[in-house]
Each structure stands twice: as C-alpha cells, then as structure tokens.
Motif scaffolding. Structure first.
Motif, PDB file in Angstrom:
ATOM      1  N   THR A  26       0.837  -1.206   0.000  1.00  0.00           N
ATOM      2  CA  THR A  26       0.000   0.000   0.000  1.00  0.00           C
ATOM      3  C   THR A  26       0.866   1.248   0.000  1.00  0.00           C
ATOM      4  OG1 THR A  26      -1.658  -1.220   1.290  1.00  0.00           O
ATOM      5  CG2 THR A  26      -1.886   1.177   1.192  1.00  0.00           C
ATOM      6  N   GLU A  27       1.895   1.230   0.823  1.00  0.00           N
ATOM      7  CA  GLU A  27       2.808   2.376   0.908  1.00  0.00           C
ATOM      8  C   GLU A  27       3.483   2.625  -0.439  1.00  0.00           C
ATOM      9  OE1 GLU A  27       3.998   5.315   3.779  1.00  0.00           O
ATOM     10  OE2 GLU A  27       2.513   3.705   3.820  1.00  0.00           O
ATOM     11  N   ALA A  28       3.899   1.545  -1.112  1.00  0.00           N
ATOM     12  CA  ALA A  28       4.549   1.673  -2.420  1.00  0.00           C
ATOM     13  C   ALA A  28       3.587   2.232  -3.461  1.00  0.00           C
ATOM     14  CB  ALA A  28       5.077   0.309  -2.860  1.00  0.00           C
ATOM     15  N   LEU A  29       2.340   1.782  -3.433  1.00  0.00           N
ATOM     16  CA  LEU A  29       1.334   2.278  -4.379  1.00  0.00           C
ATOM     17  C   LEU A  29       1.080   3.769  -4.163  1.00  0.00           C
ATOM     18  CD1 LEU A  29      -1.046  -0.785  -4.032  1.00  0.00           C
ATOM     19  CD2 LEU A  29       0.062  -0.096  -6.173  1.00  0.00           C
ATOM     20  N   LEU A  30       1.005   4.184  -2.897  1.00  0.00           N
ATOM     21  CA  LEU A  30       0.811   5.600  -2.581  1.00  0.00           C
ATOM     22  C   LEU A  30       1.995   6.439  -3.057  1.00  0.00           C
ATOM     23  CD1 LEU A  30      -0.572   5.172   1.057  1.00  0.00           C
ATOM     24  CD2 LEU A  30      -1.814   6.272  -0.808  1.00  0.00           C
ATOM     25  N   PHE A  31       3.194   5.937  -2.824  1.00  0.00           N
ATOM     26  CA  PHE A  31       4.398   6.693  -3.194  1.00  0.00           C
ATOM     27  C   PHE A  31       4.554   6.768  -4.713  1.00  0.00           C
ATOM     28  CE2 PHE A  31       9.045   6.994  -3.860  1.00  0.00           C
ATOM     29  CZ  PHE A  31       9.269   8.212  -3.217  1.00  0.00           C
ATOM     30  N   ALA A  32       4.317   5.647  -5.390  1.00  0.00           N
ATOM     31  CA  ALA A  32       4.448   5.640  -6.847  1.00  0.00           C
ATOM     32  C   ALA A  32       3.447   6.581  -7.503  1.00  0.00           C
ATOM     33  CB  ALA A  32       4.258   4.217  -7.384  1.00  0.00           C
ATOM     34  N   LYS A  34       2.478   9.284  -6.176  1.00  0.00           N
ATOM     35  CA  LYS A  34       2.759  10.634  -5.641  1.00  0.00           C
ATOM     36  C   LYS A  34       1.667  11.124  -4.676  1.00  0.00           C
ATOM     37  CE  LYS A  34       5.752  12.257  -9.389  1.00  0.00           C
ATOM     38  NZ  LYS A  34       6.015  10.914  -9.927  1.00  0.00           N
ATOM     39  N   ALA A  35       1.008  10.177  -4.029  1.00  0.00           N
ATOM     40  CA  ALA A  35       0.043  10.543  -2.990  1.00  0.00           C
ATOM     41  C   ALA A  35       0.762  10.887  -1.693  1.00  0.00           C
ATOM     42  CB  ALA A  35      -0.941   9.398  -2.759  1.00  0.00           C
ATOM     43  N   ILE A  36       1.973  10.367  -1.528  1.00  0.00           N
ATOM     44  CA  ILE A  36       2.828  10.715  -0.392  1.00  0.00           C
ATOM     45  C   ILE A  36       4.216  11.019  -0.938  1.00  0.00           C
ATOM     46  CG2 ILE A  36       1.561   9.399   1.354  1.00  0.00           C
ATOM     47  CD1 ILE A  36       3.523   7.097   0.982  1.00  0.00           C
ATOM     48  N   ASP A  37       4.996  11.796  -0.207  1.00  0.00           N
ATOM     49  CA  ASP A  37       6.319  12.171  -0.699  1.00  0.00           C
ATOM     50  C   ASP A  37       7.444  11.377  -0.053  1.00  0.00           C
ATOM     51  OD1 ASP A  37       6.326  13.245   1.827  1.00  0.00           O
ATOM     52  OD2 ASP A  37       6.261  15.340   1.170  1.00  0.00           O
ATOM     53  N   ARG A  38       7.071  10.455   0.822  1.00  0.00           N
ATOM     54  CA  ARG A  38       8.087   9.617   1.470  1.00  0.00           C
ATOM     55  C   ARG A  38       7.485   8.260   1.764  1.00  0.00           C
ATOM     56  NH1 ARG A  38       9.604   8.541   6.821  1.00  0.00           N
ATOM     57  NH2 ARG A  38      11.830   8.141   7.135  1.00  0.00           N
ATOM     58  N   GLN A  39       8.211   7.206   1.400  1.00  0.00           N
ATOM     59  CA  GLN A  39       7.705   5.849   1.590  1.00  0.00           C
ATOM     60  C   GLN A  39       8.005   5.382   3.008  1.00  0.00           C
ATOM     61  OE1 GLN A  39       9.111   3.193  -1.432  1.00  0.00           O
ATOM     62  NE2 GLN A  39       7.872   1.459  -0.764  1.00  0.00           N
ATOM     63  N   GLY A  40       6.943   5.173   3.815  1.00  0.00           N
ATOM     64  CA  GLY A  40       7.128   4.753   5.193  1.00  0.00           C
ATOM     65  C   GLY A  40       7.444   3.274   5.307  1.00  0.00           C
ATOM     66  N   ARG A  41       7.823   2.871   6.510  1.00  0.00           N
ATOM     67  CA  ARG A  41       8.156   1.474   6.793  1.00  0.00           C
ATOM     68  C   ARG A  41       7.389   1.001   8.020  1.00  0.00           C
ATOM     69  NH1 ARG A  41      13.338  -0.840   6.493  1.00  0.00           N
ATOM     70  NH2 ARG A  41      13.428  -0.550   8.759  1.00  0.00           N
ATOM     71  N   VAL A  42       6.889  -0.220   7.955  1.00  0.00           N
ATOM     72  CA  VAL A  42       6.157  -0.789   9.084  1.00  0.00           C
ATOM     73  C   VAL A  42       7.049  -0.815  10.322  1.00  0.00           C
ATOM     74  CG1 VAL A  42       5.070  -2.886   9.978  1.00  0.00           C
ATOM     75  CG2 VAL A  42       4.629  -2.170   7.621  1.00  0.00           C
ATOM     76  N   GLU A  43       8.327  -1.167  10.124  1.00  0.00           N
ATOM     77  CA  GLU A  43       9.264  -1.252  11.246  1.00  0.00           C
ATOM     78  C   GLU A  43       9.448   0.094  11.936  1.00  0.00           C
ATOM     79  OE1 GLU A  43       9.749  -2.156   8.193  1.00  0.00           O
ATOM     80  OE2 GLU A  43      10.355  -4.262   8.090  1.00  0.00           O
ATOM     81  N   SER A 254       4.128  -9.544 -10.136  1.00  0.00           N
ATOM     82  CA  SER A 254       5.284  -9.783  -9.282  1.00  0.00           C
ATOM     83  C   SER A 254       6.021  -8.471  -9.075  1.00  0.00           C
ATOM     84  CB  SER A 254       6.222 -10.824  -9.910  1.00  0.00           C
ATOM     85  OG  SER A 254       6.730 -10.344 -11.151  1.00  0.00           O
ATOM     86  N   GLY A 255       6.881  -8.452  -8.063  1.00  0.00           N
ATOM     87  CA  GLY A 255       7.633  -7.238  -7.796  1.00  0.00           C
ATOM     88  C   GLY A 255       8.190  -7.225  -6.397  1.00  0.00           C
ATOM     89  N   CYS A 256       8.580  -6.047  -5.957  1.00  0.00           N
ATOM     90  CA  CYS A 256       9.074  -5.837  -4.604  1.00  0.00           C
ATOM     91  C   CYS A 256       8.570  -4.482  -4.147  1.00  0.00           C
ATOM     92  CB  CYS A 256      10.605  -5.897  -4.564  1.00  0.00           C
ATOM     93  SG  CYS A 256      11.295  -5.418  -2.971  1.00  0.00           S
ATOM     94  N   ALA A 257       7.664  -4.488  -3.190  1.00  0.00           N
ATOM     95  CA  ALA A 257       7.051  -3.233  -2.750  1.00  0.00           C
ATOM     96  C   ALA A 257       8.088  -2.293  -2.143  1.00  0.00           C
ATOM     97  CB  ALA A 257       5.944  -3.524  -1.740  1.00  0.00           C
ATOM     98  N   THR A 258       9.042  -2.840  -1.405  1.00  0.00           N
ATOM     99  CA  THR A 258      10.054  -2.002  -0.761  1.00  0.00           C
ATOM    100  C   THR A 258      10.864  -1.220  -1.792  1.00  0.00           C
ATOM    101  OG1 THR A 258      10.221  -3.631   1.013  1.00  0.00           O
ATOM    102  CG2 THR A 258      11.989  -2.006   0.848  1.00  0.00           C
ATOM    103  N   ASN A 259      11.193  -1.876  -2.912  1.00  0.00           N
ATOM    104  CA  ASN A 259      12.021  -1.247  -3.952  1.00  0.00           C
ATOM    105  C   ASN A 259      11.207  -0.635  -5.089  1.00  0.00           C
ATOM    106  OD1 ASN A 259      14.217  -2.212  -2.508  1.00  0.00           O
ATOM    107  ND2 ASN A 259      14.401  -4.084  -3.728  1.00  0.00           N
ATOM    108  N   LEU A 260       9.865  -0.688  -4.978  1.00  0.00           N
ATOM    109  CA  LEU A 260       8.952  -0.162  -6.004  1.00  0.00           C
ATOM    110  C   LEU A 260       9.022  -0.940  -7.316  1.00  0.00           C
ATOM    111  CD1 LEU A 260       9.382   3.710  -5.496  1.00  0.00           C
ATOM    112  CD2 LEU A 260       7.583   2.243  -4.610  1.00  0.00           C
ATOM    113  N   TRP A 261       9.472  -2.176  -7.271  1.00  0.00           N
ATOM    114  CA  TRP A 261       9.509  -2.985  -8.483  1.00  0.00           C
ATOM    115  C   TRP A 261       8.095  -3.470  -8.820  1.00  0.00           C
ATOM    116  CZ3 TRP A 261      14.059  -6.866  -7.149  1.00  0.00           C
ATOM    117  CH2 TRP A 261      15.248  -6.135  -7.020  1.00  0.00           C
TER     118      TRP A 261
END
Length: 690
Positions: A26-32, A34-43, A254-261
């Motif tokens: 979800t965070e990656a989709l928002l960042f890609a 441009k709904a948010i300007d920084r990709q947050g992390r659950v940790e 397929s992809g990697c949400a952390t890396n926006l793949w």
C-alpha cells in the motif's frame, strides 16, 4: 480533490496472509502515485495505513484502512486489510465494498493459508481476484514455484502477467503482454527494453499459460489458440480486461514493494482492466429471509451502505460508507432505514489513513467517511426516501470468551462505557454481563484480538482490565427421591413463628419447580401454599453440591402442621427451605453441565487429529460428511461440554494452521461425570471461601 465519475472509480481490497507485505505494498502504491512524498516502513511505525498506536506498537495491521490514489484518470481506493485471523471481520467488511481483490504473497513462502482464506472470501463475495508475488528481491524467492502452487491450487484461470528473471543479484521483469523487459534503478524508476532471445525462451512456457487463459474469454481467441495463431497485443489487452471482470482470468503480478519494483505496472493494469463499481450491474438487498438484486443506478436516488465504524475518542464516531447509487452531496438529509433515524450529510470526507480531506460530493461507487452520525452503525443502509436495506456483512461469530475484571475497584462504569464504544467499532466482539456467574465476559475471534481490546481500554478510556478464564454456568438436580420435614419454630416473647411441612422431593419433568399439594384434612392451610412454593423457589437458586441453581425439581407438600396464632407466611417459607436443605442431599443430587452441538470444518487430512482432540475434550462424535462447497474438506458433528471448549478457537487454529472453522451452540444440560464433578465442587467451595 477533483470530482470523479463512477467509470473512474476502482475499489481494491489488499488481502493475504499476515506479514506478506500488504501494508508495504500500500505504501509503495501511494508513493508511486505521488500521494505521499516519502515511503514509510512498518518497522519505523510511519506508514499511512497502520496509524493506530496499537498497530504501530505491534508492527502489523489490526483494522482495515483506506488509501485512495489518483492514477492516470482513475481514482483507486485501496483498502489495506489485516492478515491475522483474529481480525478477519475487517477483511469481510473490505470485500463487501470492494469491486476486486489483490492478494499479496511472499515470493519465498509461497501460498500460505491466509492467501487461501482471502481467495475463499473473494470468491464468496463474487469479486475478481489477482495475486501480487512480493519480495522478489529476496535471494530465496522463487516465482516459478509460487506460480505453480497458485495454478495448482486455484485453477487454469491463474495466469502470469509480469515474470521476474534473476541474474545473480540483478532482477528484471518480463511483461508477457507487451513483450518488454523492465529493469529498475535504486529509486524504483523503470527502464523498458524489448525481449531478447533469452527472455523469449524464459517467457515461452508462461506465455502458453497466459494465452490459454486469454483464449477462454471469446470464441475467436479460442480458435486462434487451437490453431496456434498469434494473439495480438490489442487482443490480449481487451481479453485481459474482460477476463478479469468476469473472473475467467486471475492475473499474477510480481515485484518488490520495498524497492517499487512492478508497482507502476500493477497500477496501470488496475486502471486499464480492473472493474468499475457498475461492472456487476446489481447490488443485493434484503428481501425477507433471502436477497434480491437491485440495479446500480449512477443517476438514481442516493443510497449508502455503512461498512465500518471507528469510535475515535478525540474525533468522535467516524462512519465509513460506500455510495451504492446516485451521488452524495453535503446538502442531503438521509434516512437510516435500519435504525429509523434521520442524518444530515453536512461534512463529507475522503480518508487516506488517518488524514481527512473534506469534499462536497462523492459519486456512485466511491468510498467516504462522515463524522458524528450518532444513530448510524456498521451494516446500516441510508437512503433519501426508499425503505430497502442492502445485504449486510456476515461477520464471523466470536467463540473465544474471557471474563473481564477491573484492576481497580469502581471502574465498572468505565469498563461498560469503553466496551460499548469498542463494540460499535468491531462487530466480531460480544459482551455479556452474566448475572448467573456474576462475571462480565467478552468474546472475540482469538486471544490476540482480546489482548488488543485490553490495550485499547487502557489507552483510550483510562481503565485497566484483567482477563481470566470464565466460569461455567452449571446446574444441579436430583435423580432420586426423599421424604423429609421442615419445622421452623421461634418464640422470643410476644407473637412467635411456627411453620411445619412434610414434603417429598423427586426429579421433575419441567425445567423449573413442579409444586404440588396432597395435604389432607387442612393440616397446612391453603393460604400458606404460596409461601411454601416461594420458599422452595428462593432455595433453588443455590444447590446443595456446589451452589449452582437447581432445575427439574418436583416437590409435593403432603402434610404438616400450623399454629392458629404464630403461623404466618414467613414461617412456612422458612420451613420449606429447611425441608429443601435436608431433602436434596438425600435425593441423589447431581451436577449438570451445558452441552453444545459442534460442527467443525477441516481439511480431510486433519479429521483424525480433530477427532482425537475431541475425545480428550469428552466430546461425542456423531458423524461426518464431505463439505457441500469446499472440495477436500469434511464437516464433523459432535456433542461437547461447554467447559471443554474454552480454548478450542486457539487449539483448532493451531491444529489446522488456520484452515479449520467451527460453529458451537449450547442446546441442553447433561450430568457431569463423577470424576469431573468432584473437581468442580471442590473449586466451587474454594471460591465460596474466598
């Protein structure tokens, strides 16, 4: 925020097993987008959709959360859902208003039980489904293995769209529709290149699977497939769009949400090919004991369905809804068909996590929130003037019950207020103030859910509560007979008290007291009969073995005596109680326990384990049958004592890895075995001393 039309809306539930990366996706989709300007992390506790303090502390989602993004000309309402089983009611709410589902998978772990359950929920809701194989950057991720699992488990409709190819630490992705290869830099920026010969070789097997699925969408493509003719890109795009909408194609991304793949490819496909809210054409409304279809009218009268309520201690009650027909505007006054109240739609909001954005209107199919609707709750229908109700969310029944005790005296009112608010928020919780056991109990879907409730009671409402095993409401009765007398005589100057009864006690057919009189010669005047009966009824609230209520008692008053001056109602009432205390111990008293009918649904391979566990719980297996709708599952029927079911929710989940489910209904009382009864009686005496 721009005004969108229904054709621009996409409502997507993000589902899957716990810790598969739904919130990160979800965070990656928002960042890609441009709904948010920084990709947050659950940790780090800074994601958009896990904003509740308990979610941040625990590191996983507890409730559904909205995350709308604008992509191309579409508004995509993503609904991030929890993956842990204790919070499956949130998933049920999400699929009720979603028009499609994307199930996240771990590229290394593969198809876990949470994905299977998410698939079942999407199928039951009759919404299209897709898979996103996440964490493809992991060296141990194996897309081919995961895809084969998906294909085997969910059928030939499952087909790949974006396939990862590893070359050492480098990963590129093959778009089987456009025949392009994608690579990504450190910022997630995508570079496209045509397939090379190696790519063609790798893609060949996957392409056959894709074409077979695409061919099922039309006769023309089916002919092409059998003739081994090429399906053009334009034909593939159109077939994909149609196949996703009607459910004949289940795409695998397929992809990697952390890396926006792979994130922009997923967004593109959702924009191009996922269904708009009107794709299903009808919504179900309640028609007596069943349902009937109601056409979705984008230009008709406005109606709303409430799928979620949050009892925020600062903002107030927040009501989340989907516009089911017409257009909602902030000048409307609507009728709550469910409760009969009238509500003003003065302030309408869209939500992105906890961020509110006020809007003046929302079109048919869109999702929003209104604050402080006092008379509106989850599952309610609001209309302008009509009287129908939309099909409600069928939440799972809470069977895991614990008793609540306040850590500090005098907090009972705080507890009641806090729980009432949390019950508005979570329809999979149930509260009871049990007058018989003198305990407050809370029921949920598991221990984690109740642990969260305790934490929220403290953080939101300032009261600390403790959870303990609830008491069981046992009963007592007699199996034999006794013939006794009770005499109450008191003389202390002035008028005295005198009551004397002779009674026979036996087991009665009726649940309560069967009181009869066979007095001859007026030895006990008739006007004292009601007092005798009342004395017995009062005494029956406490049995002679462990102090539990007595049931099925027959008492016959056959003789006695009275004093013309000293006899009165209180004297005969006390005499009856004395007879009761002497008579029941002589009439073979026994302890009764509540017995329930249990229906357990488990995979066929686990039937033996479940039967063995039920035997340990003193259960009697009555039969088993194949499940009517779920292939490979068996329904076991058994009678089990309630006292043995306290932890069954947890035990069955552990045995079946979450695949099992059950229904349990108390329907009668039966005698407790002597060995078990001794322990119950001993415990009751200890409690009485305390």
């Amino acid at each position: 925020m721009a005004n969108y039309q229904t054709k621009d809306i996409r409502n997507i539930a993000l589902m899957g097993h716990g810790s598969e990366g739904k919130t990160t996706l979800t965070e990656a989709l928002l960042f890609a987008a441009k709904a948010i300007d920084r990709q947050g992390r659950v940790e780090d506790g800074n994601t958009v959709t896990d904003f509740d303090p308990e979610e941040i502390k625990r590191g996983f989602s507890l409730t559904l959360s909205l995350a709308p993004v604008m992509w191309e000309t579409s508004k995509i309402n993503f609904i991030d859902t929890p993956g842990f089983f204790d919070f499956s009611g949130e998933v049920d709410a999400a699929v009720r208003v979603a028009d499609a589902a994307v199930i996240a998978l771990d590229g290394k772990a593969g198809v876990e039980v949470g994905a299977e359950i998410a698939w079942d929920k999407a199928q039951e809701a009759k919404i299209p489904c897709a898979f996103f194989v996440n964490k493809c950057d992991d060296p141990d991720a194996d897309f081919e293995k995961v895809f084969n699992e998906l294909h085997e488990k969910f059928g030939a409709a499952v087909c790949p769209l974006l396939v990862p190819v590893k070359n050492g630490k480098d990963v590129k992705f093959l778009n089987l529709i456009s025949r392009e290869a994608y690579t990504f830099d450190a910022s997630g920026k995508r570079t496209n290149a045509p397939f090379n010969s190696d790519d063609e070789d790798i893609a060949a097997g996957y392409t056959d699977t894709l074409n077979e699925a695409l061919a099922q969408t039309s006769e023309e493509l089916l002919d092409k497939f059998f003739e081994t003719a090429e399906i053009t890109q334009e034909e593939a795009v159109e077939a994909l769009h149609q196949g996703i909408i009607d459910g004949s194609i289940v795409p695998v991304f397929s992809g990697c949400a952390t890396n926006l793949w792979g994130i922009t490819f997923l967004l593109d496909t959702i924009h191009d090919s996922f269904p708009r809210p009107t794709a299903k054409k009808v919504e179900q409304i309640i028609d007596g004991d069943s349902f009937k279809d109601k056409p979705i009218e984008t230009d008709g009268e406005c109606s709303l369905f409430v799928f979620k309520t949050i009892a925020d201690p600062f903002v107030g009650k927040m009501t989340f809804f989907k516009v089911m027909s017409g257009t909602l505007t902030n000048d409307l006054t609507m009728k709550n068909v469910t409760s009969g109240t009238t509500e003003k739609m003065a302030h309408i909001y869209t939500m992105r996590g906890k961020k509110q954005t006020e809007v003046t209107s929302l079109c048919c199919g869109d999702i929003g929130m209104i604050a402080k609707l006092a008379g509106t709750n989850t599952n309610d229908t609001l209309t302008v003037s009509s009287d129908f109700e939309y099909r409600k969310i069928a939440f799972p029944h809470p069977y895991y019950t614990m008793a609540i005790t306040p850590a500090a005296k005098g907090d009972e009112d705080k507890i009641s207020t806090g729980i009432a608010r949390l019950l508005e928020e979570d329809k999979t919780l149930a509260y009871e103030n049990n007058a018989e056991t003198k305990q407050m109990t809370i029921s949920g879907l598991g221990d984690m859910q109740l642990d969260v409730l305790v934490a929220r009671m403290k953080s939101r409402y300032g009261t600390t509560v403790l959870l303990e095993t609830p008491k069981i409401a046992y009963r007592e009765t007699i199996k034999g007979t006794s013939d006794v007398e009770g005499k109450h005589k008191k003389q202390s100057g002035g008028s005295g008290q005198y009551g004397h009864v002779k009674m026979r006690f036996s087991h009665g057919d009726a649940e309560g007291l069967t009181f009869t009189q066979s007095v001859v010669g007026g030895t006990v005047p008739k006007n004292f009969y009601p007092a005798v009966e009342k004395g017995l009824l009062e005494a029956m609230t406490k049995g002679v073995l462990a102090g539990y209520p007595v049931v099925n008692l027959a008492a016959d008053l056959y003789d006695g005596s009275y004093h013309p001056v000293d006899s009165n109602e209180i004297s005969f009432k006390l005499a009856a109680r004395l007879a009761y205390k002497e008579g029941l111990p002589k009439a073979k008293p026994i302890l009764l326990e509540p017995i329930g009918s249990l229906k357990v649904t488990v995979p066929d391979s686990l039937v033996g384990d479940v039967i063995g566990d039920l035997n340990k719980r003193r259960g009697r297996v009555l039969g088993m049958n194949p499940h009517e709708r779920k292939a490979g599952y068996t329904v076991l029927e058994a009678d089990v004592p309630k006292g043995e079911m306290t932890d069954y929710t947890i035990a069955l989940r552990a045995m079946s890895q979450g695949r099992g489910s059950f229904d349990f209904t108390i329907d009668r009382y039966e005698e407790v075995p002597a060995s078990v009864a001794q322990k119950i009686i001993a415990d009751a005496k200890v409690d009485a001393e305390d």
